[in-house]
Design an enzyme around this catalytic site. Structure first.
Site, PDB file in Angstrom:
ATOM      1  N   TYR A   1       0.831  -1.211   0.000  1.00  0.00           N
ATOM      2  CA  TYR A   1       0.000   0.000   0.000  1.00  0.00           C
ATOM      3  C   TYR A   1       0.861   1.254   0.000  1.00  0.00           C
ATOM      4  CZ  TYR A   1      -3.700   3.261   1.427  1.00  0.00           C
ATOM      5  OH  TYR A   1      -4.587   4.309   1.485  1.00  0.00           O
ATOM      6  N   ASP A   2       1.817   1.330   0.935  1.00  0.00           N
ATOM      7  CA  ASP A   2       2.641   2.529   1.083  1.00  0.00           C
ATOM      8  C   ASP A   2       3.404   2.839  -0.204  1.00  0.00           C
ATOM      9  OD1 ASP A   2       1.745   1.966   3.596  1.00  0.00           O
ATOM     10  OD2 ASP A   2       3.703   1.970   4.560  1.00  0.00           O
TER      11      ASP A   2
ATOM     12  N   ASN B   1      -6.023   9.828   8.400  1.00  0.00           N
ATOM     13  CA  ASN B   1      -7.096   8.973   8.923  1.00  0.00           C
ATOM     14  C   ASN B   1      -8.454   9.654   8.847  1.00  0.00           C
ATOM     15  OD1 ASN B   1      -4.481   8.101  10.184  1.00  0.00           O
ATOM     16  ND2 ASN B   1      -5.785   6.471  10.955  1.00  0.00           N
TER      17      ASN B   1
ATOM     18  N   ARG C   1      -9.587  -0.873  10.924  1.00  0.00           N
ATOM     19  CA  ARG C   1      -9.122   0.468  11.285  1.00  0.00           C
ATOM     20  C   ARG C   1      -9.498   0.752  12.736  1.00  0.00           C
ATOM     21  NH1 ARG C   1     -10.113   4.279   5.949  1.00  0.00           N
ATOM     22  NH2 ARG C   1     -10.605   2.577   4.536  1.00  0.00           N
TER      23      ARG C   1
ATOM     24  N   VAL D   1     -10.806   3.287  14.451  1.00  0.00           N
ATOM     25  CA  VAL D   1     -12.104   3.851  14.838  1.00  0.00           C
ATOM     26  C   VAL D   1     -13.194   2.784  14.755  1.00  0.00           C
ATOM     27  CG1 VAL D   1     -13.888   5.535  14.251  1.00  0.00           C
ATOM     28  CG2 VAL D   1     -11.484   6.213  14.209  1.00  0.00           C
TER      29      VAL D   1
ATOM     30  N   GLN E   1       0.672   5.548  20.843  1.00  0.00           N
ATOM     31  CA  GLN E   1       0.878   6.021  19.471  1.00  0.00           C
ATOM     32  C   GLN E   1      -0.280   6.941  19.085  1.00  0.00           C
ATOM     33  OE1 GLN E   1       0.179   2.940  20.488  1.00  0.00           O
ATOM     34  NE2 GLN E   1      -0.612   1.624  18.866  1.00  0.00           N
ATOM     35  N   THR E   2      -0.020   7.906  18.239  1.00  0.00           N
ATOM     36  CA  THR E   2      -1.020   8.938  17.954  1.00  0.00           C
ATOM     37  C   THR E   2      -1.505   8.875  16.508  1.00  0.00           C
ATOM     38  OG1 THR E   2       0.576  10.655  17.270  1.00  0.00           O
ATOM     39  CG2 THR E   2       0.073  10.473  19.633  1.00  0.00           C
TER      40      THR E   2
ATOM     41  N   GLN F   1       3.447   7.855  15.262  1.00  0.00           N
ATOM     42  CA  GLN F   1       2.731   9.130  15.341  1.00  0.00           C
ATOM     43  C   GLN F   1       2.322   9.605  13.955  1.00  0.00           C
ATOM     44  OE1 GLN F   1       5.458  11.727  17.362  1.00  0.00           O
ATOM     45  NE2 GLN F   1       6.962  11.736  15.708  1.00  0.00           N
TER      46      GLN F   1
END
Length: 320
Positions: free
Chosen positions: A151-152, A180, A192, A194, A215-216, A282
């Site tokens: 994906y990346d 996100n 995911r 959420v 992690q953010t 992050q």
């Protein structure tokens, strides 16, 4: 074959039956334009666009963008690609082909028609960033052989192709790096954070935090994101991007879990599991360019966006 409507613009939206794509289709139809929605339903769903099927200016075509497409439209939003790890790692070779071959085919179509084309890129091009917050001139810190690389690196290669077509053929391109995004129509099993947290809470299950939960991420409500995409498409040819689109409000995974528990009134416990490979520590977008170029900034706070999202998942679970 769909033909161009001379009384309004007709937009091609690849991945149009997906989470973000279906909301984009809604907005374009509401604006009085026509939409040709293309999707192979690998992760998208006809349920997301069912309410549009009878609209006179909405068409849907089942098609895989890794194969050429010959239609007549006034502009292209290229959103086709699985976007959650659980989906894009299921068939990593196909994921890369969707990003790369899909970009080549859609760029070829845009070149033939001489119409603008927008690429839905991703904050994943920054990898596990060494710069915080992330600005568009940061080249990223990506593992090219890891499990997320399909994906990346696929999205990074798609950006390369877009800018090469722009330089070689003077094609009008727009590249949005999406951070996100959440909201109604997310897939309940997309892995995911959420959707994971909300579904676990509504089922009364423990909420899974990976690593230490510190992690953010930055969470952008889908309506804000779609507004940003449309504003970017409506800029002049000189605005190519890449432009970050996301909410700069930064939350730890633990903070998100607490907000979900508050919104769902669930009694779930927080449990910890090992951090997945190459999972970024992050993420936070610098949206200075979006403010300057698009006069855009997100409006929906996380607590406000969680309400309709939780309601959507509640309805989904009740129907099962």
């Amino acid at each position: 074959m769909p033909t161009r409507n001379h009384y309004r613009k007709t937009w091609l939206v690849t991945g149009g039956a997906g989470f973000i794509g279906s909301h984009l289709c809604d907005r374009l139809i509401e604006a009085g334009d026509g939409v040709l929605c293309v999707d192979n339903y690998l992760t998208g769903s006809r349920d997301n666009i069912a309410h549009l099927l009878d609209h006179p200016h909405f068409e849907v075509m089942r098609h895989d963008v890794t194969f050429p497409l010959f239609v007549e439209v006034d502009g292209i939003y290229n959103l086709a690609c699985p976007a959650s790890p659980i989906h894009y790692q299921r068939d990593p070779v196909q994921t890369t082909k969707t990003s790369v071959h899909g970009a080549i085919n859609m760029l070829g179509l845009a070149k033939r028609l001489n119409v603008p084309i927008l690429q839905a890129s991703t904050s994943e091009v920054y990898g596990d960033p060494e710069v915080h917050p992330q600005t568009e001139d940061y080249w990223g810190h990506v593992n090219p052989i890891g499990t997320r690389a399909c994906y990346d690196e696929g999205k990074r290669c798609a950006e390369t192709l877009f800018f090469d077509y722009h330089r070689a053929h003077n094609l009008e391109i727009k590249v949005a790096r999406i951070f996100n995004t959440y909201g109604p129509r997310m897939h309940p099993n997309d892995g995911r954070v959420v959707s994971n947290f909300i579904v676990q809470a509504l089922k009364g299950e423990d909420i899974t935090l990976y690593g230490d939960g510190e992690q953010t991420r930055s969470f952008c409500y889908v309506d804000d994101l779609v507004e940003g995409l449309i504003r970017l498409m409506n800029t002049g040819p000189e605005t190519t991007g890449p432009i970050n689109l996301g909410n700069p409000g930064e939350f730890t995974m633990r903070e998100l879990a607490v907000k979900v528990l508050e919104e769902t009134a669930a009694s779930s416990q927080l449990v910890h599991e090992p951090l997945p490979a190459d999972d970024p520590r992050q993420r936070q977008p610098d949206i200075t360019l979006a403010i300057q170029k698009l006069d855009w900034a997100p409006r929906v706070a996380l607590k406000d966006g969680l309400k309709p999202t939780v309601s959507y998942f509640w309805q989904i679970l009740q129907a099962q």
